[in-house]
Design a protein around this motif. Structure first.
Motif, PDB file in Angstrom:
ATOM      1  N   LYS A 191       0.846  -1.195   0.000  1.00  0.00           N
ATOM      2  CA  LYS A 191       0.000   0.000   0.000  1.00  0.00           C
ATOM      3  C   LYS A 191       0.891   1.259   0.000  1.00  0.00           C
ATOM      4  CE  LYS A 191      -3.988   2.077   0.376  1.00  0.00           C
ATOM      5  NZ  LYS A 191      -4.575   2.409  -0.905  1.00  0.00           N
ATOM      6  N   MET A 192       1.970   1.153   0.723  1.00  0.00           N
ATOM      7  CA  MET A 192       2.907   2.276   0.783  1.00  0.00           C
ATOM      8  C   MET A 192       3.431   2.607  -0.613  1.00  0.00           C
ATOM      9  SD  MET A 192       4.691   4.255   2.836  1.00  0.00           S
ATOM     10  CE  MET A 192       5.809   4.097   4.115  1.00  0.00           C
ATOM     11  N   LEU A 193       3.795   1.574  -1.353  1.00  0.00           N
ATOM     12  CA  LEU A 193       4.322   1.797  -2.712  1.00  0.00           C
ATOM     13  C   LEU A 193       3.274   2.505  -3.578  1.00  0.00           C
ATOM     14  CD1 LEU A 193       6.413   1.486  -4.947  1.00  0.00           C
ATOM     15  CD2 LEU A 193       5.507  -0.808  -5.395  1.00  0.00           C
ATOM     16  N   GLU A 194       2.034   2.055  -3.439  1.00  0.00           N
ATOM     17  CA  GLU A 194       0.965   2.657  -4.224  1.00  0.00           C
ATOM     18  C   GLU A 194       0.830   4.155  -3.908  1.00  0.00           C
ATOM     19  OE1 GLU A 194      -2.469  -0.116  -4.201  1.00  0.00           O
ATOM     20  OE2 GLU A 194      -3.613   1.768  -4.117  1.00  0.00           O
ATOM     21  N   GLU A 195       0.813   4.457  -2.618  1.00  0.00           N
ATOM     22  CA  GLU A 195       0.671   5.863  -2.193  1.00  0.00           C
ATOM     23  C   GLU A 195       1.863   6.698  -2.658  1.00  0.00           C
ATOM     24  OE1 GLU A 195      -1.963   7.237   0.059  1.00  0.00           O
ATOM     25  OE2 GLU A 195      -2.798   5.545  -1.055  1.00  0.00           O
ATOM     26  N   VAL A 196       3.048   6.118  -2.525  1.00  0.00           N
ATOM     27  CA  VAL A 196       4.264   6.838  -2.908  1.00  0.00           C
ATOM     28  C   VAL A 196       4.249   7.134  -4.414  1.00  0.00           C
ATOM     29  CG1 VAL A 196       6.776   6.588  -3.197  1.00  0.00           C
ATOM     30  CG2 VAL A 196       5.698   6.039  -1.000  1.00  0.00           C
ATOM     31  N   CYS A 197       3.850   6.133  -5.204  1.00  0.00           N
ATOM     32  CA  CYS A 197       3.804   6.343  -6.652  1.00  0.00           C
ATOM     33  C   CYS A 197       2.808   7.443  -7.003  1.00  0.00           C
ATOM     34  CB  CYS A 197       3.427   5.052  -7.370  1.00  0.00           C
ATOM     35  SG  CYS A 197       4.790   3.888  -7.413  1.00  0.00           S
ATOM     36  N   ARG A 198       1.638   7.378  -6.361  1.00  0.00           N
ATOM     37  CA  ARG A 198       0.648   8.413  -6.654  1.00  0.00           C
ATOM     38  C   ARG A 198       1.199   9.788  -6.322  1.00  0.00           C
ATOM     39  NH1 ARG A 198      -4.601   6.231  -3.691  1.00  0.00           N
ATOM     40  NH2 ARG A 198      -5.431   8.274  -4.218  1.00  0.00           N
ATOM     41  N   PHE A 199       1.827   9.889  -5.163  1.00  0.00           N
ATOM     42  CA  PHE A 199       2.310  11.218  -4.794  1.00  0.00           C
ATOM     43  C   PHE A 199       3.495  11.656  -5.657  1.00  0.00           C
ATOM     44  CE2 PHE A 199       4.151  14.588  -2.101  1.00  0.00           C
ATOM     45  CZ  PHE A 199       3.062  15.443  -2.173  1.00  0.00           C
ATOM     46  N   ALA A 200       4.303  10.688  -6.070  1.00  0.00           N
ATOM     47  CA  ALA A 200       5.412  11.031  -6.979  1.00  0.00           C
ATOM     48  C   ALA A 200       4.837  11.643  -8.257  1.00  0.00           C
ATOM     49  CB  ALA A 200       6.245   9.788  -7.290  1.00  0.00           C
ATOM     50  N   ASN A 201       3.725  11.078  -8.722  1.00  0.00           N
ATOM     51  CA  ASN A 201       3.080  11.629  -9.926  1.00  0.00           C
ATOM     52  C   ASN A 201       2.513  13.031  -9.666  1.00  0.00           C
ATOM     53  OD1 ASN A 201       3.632   9.532 -11.768  1.00  0.00           O
ATOM     54  ND2 ASN A 201       1.996   8.263 -10.861  1.00  0.00           N
ATOM     55  N   VAL A 202       1.999  13.242  -8.457  1.00  0.00           N
ATOM     56  CA  VAL A 202       1.523  14.588  -8.103  1.00  0.00           C
ATOM     57  C   VAL A 202       2.695  15.576  -8.165  1.00  0.00           C
ATOM     58  CG1 VAL A 202       0.565  16.024  -6.258  1.00  0.00           C
ATOM     59  CG2 VAL A 202      -0.384  13.735  -6.674  1.00  0.00           C
ATOM     60  N   LEU A 203       3.813  15.180  -7.576  1.00  0.00           N
ATOM     61  CA  LEU A 203       4.982  16.079  -7.590  1.00  0.00           C
ATOM     62  C   LEU A 203       5.396  16.402  -9.024  1.00  0.00           C
ATOM     63  CD1 LEU A 203       7.235  14.644  -4.707  1.00  0.00           C
ATOM     64  CD2 LEU A 203       5.963  16.805  -4.707  1.00  0.00           C
ATOM     65  N   LYS A 204       5.389  15.358  -9.856  1.00  0.00           N
ATOM     66  CA  LYS A 204       5.766  15.588 -11.261  1.00  0.00           C
ATOM     67  C   LYS A 204       4.816  16.593 -11.910  1.00  0.00           C
ATOM     68  CE  LYS A 204       6.483  11.159 -12.650  1.00  0.00           C
ATOM     69  NZ  LYS A 204       6.883  10.075 -13.545  1.00  0.00           N
TER      70      LYS A 204
END
Ligand code: ATP
Ligand code: MG
Length: 675
Positions: free
Chosen positions: A117-130
């Motif tokens: 779940k952590m990976l999923e959240e991190v990926c989503r937020f990485a995309n937000v940052l991008k």
């Protein structure tokens, strides 16, 4: 004070099966790590994923006369630390393992997060940052309480090669603004509000003021992403209807700039749950972090990727003797280096399960730490002497309310731990059955450098004992001569280890000046240390805090420790003051226990105790009643300010890291009349 001190052996039950089972094993591993670093670290290196392998294992220069100071590990290698912490662990089958048990400020507020779940959240937020334009090398400021989103934000930065710069969410808007400006951050991440204990913190409002300050200094922060935290808090707090309505009103008053600000949850809604990691060089920056500011203006320490990963992972594994299935809890805030290396990077690199705690040790009661240990059956507990001393004041009752039998390892970090506190920790919390790891390290060192190992090192209360693998400490005298065997001097390191800082952000000259100019060819920690007859190292505190009374060199820590042994003393801090005859004399600030009268007899008992335990030359000249002591926001005593108070000099310098200004004013007012 005997230099040998008492020795506490690791309990029999703990010795079997520890990662390093004996001192012989430790000595061999340590010697090997120095004799052939490449061979030693290659075993660690192989556990992680490298997109391309290294070409040059390690090179460095500590000697300014030979050119610029430089430290390089694993050149040529590329990797991604977030990939190693999450994707790699999931591939190894740990996806459903709990990465964090989150315990909120309010005991009814808790949750958990698995690696997957952590990976999923991190990926989503990485995309937000991008989507906000953040790219490799950009700095991202984080000003958040201890919530899971803070870890997600850190790892999202790492995933796309951005550099996080976290500022402890107890700092003022001015301090935050100055740091944002210094690191030129592109995006800020914060929350609307947070509770610390009973206190409501308006973090978004503070962030706004800080952004304004940063703009006025000439740097524009482009976006600010805000986690909506207050409504979640309100939901968990069993509020009355009236209180809930009030909180809702507060929540709606968040200051807002439509062009710059956005809500975390709205941005996350549509973000993709996968994000390919950006492969970065081993020597690309991972994060920067300002030091606590105990000695002056904070320094923006820069850490890089590959070496830091190996070092965080290795120290975590050995120093806490972490085994799969253990539950580990470090109480440090992510705003400090301890929170970076031992709440986030070290534990996740080992696929560990940790507790992450938003609250304070005193809320809702003084037994909160012990109740959390019982609730999650914590095996390794890591905190600071300032917390231990504060909790000791409440006696044993709050401890006895809870079952602490799960504990195996107890850690301490941040300041020298005085013997009283050490013994209380060992006996009352550890039930004489835990190893105490008194870990000496700095923001600059990235990870532990001097520390006992659980189940291995015979402990001496107050000694950080021996170097970690790859670390070569040396004691030098004033002239830079080696002190071999027993003695006291400047603590320096002869060579780098993989997790060491690489520079001060944007100021390599200050880096060389601060750490490499006092002794040619060595990294100077700024701390003093003593080596006893058994080779144990005792960190005695900042070298600026050493004092020379009538020709006797001593450390303030030694005197403080003796004062704290008096049952009526809650906390003591000692500084030197110039003296016409003796050169320097001792000026002691003492916080008595609440039940202790601060009278002539108490003062004379304290003076006698120091005279008897250290020597007549050490007899304190002044004992100053201190209801509170000036501390950094990380809880360390600021002796440089006490030195000013001792000589009644109101010119106290940079106070941005001071937790409570009123303490200083009060101490100036209550200086004893005859001094
Ligand atoms: P600044 O460098 O800005 O003055 P700081 O040194 O307090 O602040 P940190 O990097 O957070 O910032 O703290 C490192 C210092 O903390 C060490 O240099 C040492 O003085 C002290 N310290 C940390 N752990 C220990 C320990 N186990 N024993 C003794 N001292 C410790
Ligand atoms: Mg320091």
């Amino acid at each position: 004070m005997s230099s040998r001190g008492e020795v506490y052996l690791p309990s029999e039950s703990r010795r079997s099966g520890s990662h390093v089972p004996s001192m012989d094993a430790y000595r061999k591993m340590h010697a090997d790590s120095l004799a052939d670093p490449e061979k030693f670290w290659r075993d660690v290196y192989r556990q992680f994923h490298w997109e391309t392998p290294y070409t040059d294992f390690h090179s460095y220069n500590f000697d300014r006369s030979q050119g610029p100071v430089s430290i390089k590990w694993l050149e040529g290698a590329t990797t991604n630390i977030c990939y190693n912490l999450l994707d790699r662990n999931i591939k190894l089958g740990h996806g459903d393992r709990i990465a964090y048990y989150w315990e909120g400020n309010d005991p009814d507020d808790y949750s958990r997060l698995t690696y997957r779940k952590m990976l999923e959240e991190v990926c989503r937020f990485a995309n937000v940052l991008k989507s906000k334009g953040v790219a490799k090398g950009d700095r991202v400021g984080i000003y958040m309480p201890m919530i899971l989103e803070a870890v997600v934000a850190m790892l999202a930065c790492a995933r796309i090669g951005a550099v996080h710069s976290i500022v402890f969410a107890g700092f003022s808007s001015d301090s935050l603004g100055d740091r944002m400006h210094d690191c030129k951050c592109k995006v800020m991440i914060t929350v609307d509000y947070a509770y610390r204990g009973e206190k409501l913190l308006k973090l978004k409002a503070i962030t706004d003021q800080a952004i304004n300050r940063c703009t006025s200094l000439g740097h524009k922060v482009e976006s600010c992403i805000v986690v909506k935290h207050l409504p979640r808090l309100a939901a968990s707090m069993n509020c009355t209807n009236g209180e809930a309505a009030h909180l809702e009103e507060v929540a709606n008053e968040v200051p807002w700039d439509d062009d710059r600000d956005c809500w975390w949850h709205l941005e996350m809604e549509d973000a993709d749950t996968s994000c390919y990691p950006v492969w970065v060089s081993a020597e690309d920056p991972l994060f920067m972090l300002y030091t606590s500011g105990s000695t002056g203006k904070p320094k923006g320490v820069l850490h890089t990727t590959g070496g830091y990963l190996m070092y965080a992972a290795t120290t975590f594994k050995y120093v806490f003797d972490y085994k799969p299935g253990d539950v580990y809890w470090c109480t440090a805030d992510i705003g400090w280096i301890t929170g970076h290396t031992y709440v986030v990077y070290g534990p996740l690199a080992n696929a560990a399960t940790s507790v992450i705690f938003e609250g304070t040790p005193f809320h809702p009661g003084h037994d909160r730490f012990w109740s959390v240990i019982e609730k999650y059956k914590v095996n390794q507990f890591y905190t600071a002497p300032t917390a231990i001393r504060a909790l000791m004041k409440f006696g044993d009752e709050p401890v006895k309310k809870h079952c602490l039998r799960s504990l195996k390892v107890l850690g301490s970090v941040g300041e020298p731990i005085n013997k009283e506190a050490w013994l209380w920790y060992y006996e009352r919390i550890g039930n004489k059955n835990c190893s105490i790891v008194d870990t000496f390290w700095q923001t600059e060192t990235g990870g532990h450098v001097l520390t006992p190992l659980p189940g291995c090192t015979p402990m001496k209360p107050g000694s950080a004992t021996f170097p970690f693998f790859g670390v070569e400490p040396v004691l030098l005298d004033e002239e830079g001569h080696l002190i071999e065997g027993p003695g006291e001097g400047y603590l320096v390191f002869k060579r780098p280890w993989p997790g060491m800082m690489r520079t001060l952000f944007g100021n390599h000259e200050r880096f060389e000046e601060t750490y490499f100019s006092r002794f040619q060819g060595y990294y100077a920690t700024g701390d003093g240390a003593r080596r006893d007859e058994d080779g144990y190292l005792w960190v005695t505190g900042r070298v600026d805090d050493m004092l020379n009374v009538s020709g006797h060199l001593m450390s303030t820590a030694e005197v403080e420790s003796v004062l704290a042994e008096h049952p009526g003393v809650a906390e003591a801090a000692v500084v030197s003051r110039p003296h016409k005859v003796k050169g320097q004399c001792l000026y002691c600030f003492v916080t008595p226990q609440s039940s202790q009268a601060f009278d002539a007899s108490f003062i004379s008992q304290l003076k006698t105790q120091v005279r008897e335990k250290i020597g007549p030359f050490a007899s304190p000249d002044v004992i100053h009643l201190a209801p509170g002591l000036p501390k950094t926001r990380s809880g360390k005593i600021m002796r440089r300010i006490l030195r000013k108070i001792a000589v009644n000099d109101r010119n106290i310098g940079d106070t941005s890291t001071l937790a409570d200004e009123s303490v200083v004013a009060a101490l100036f007012k209550t200086r004893p009349a005859d001094v």
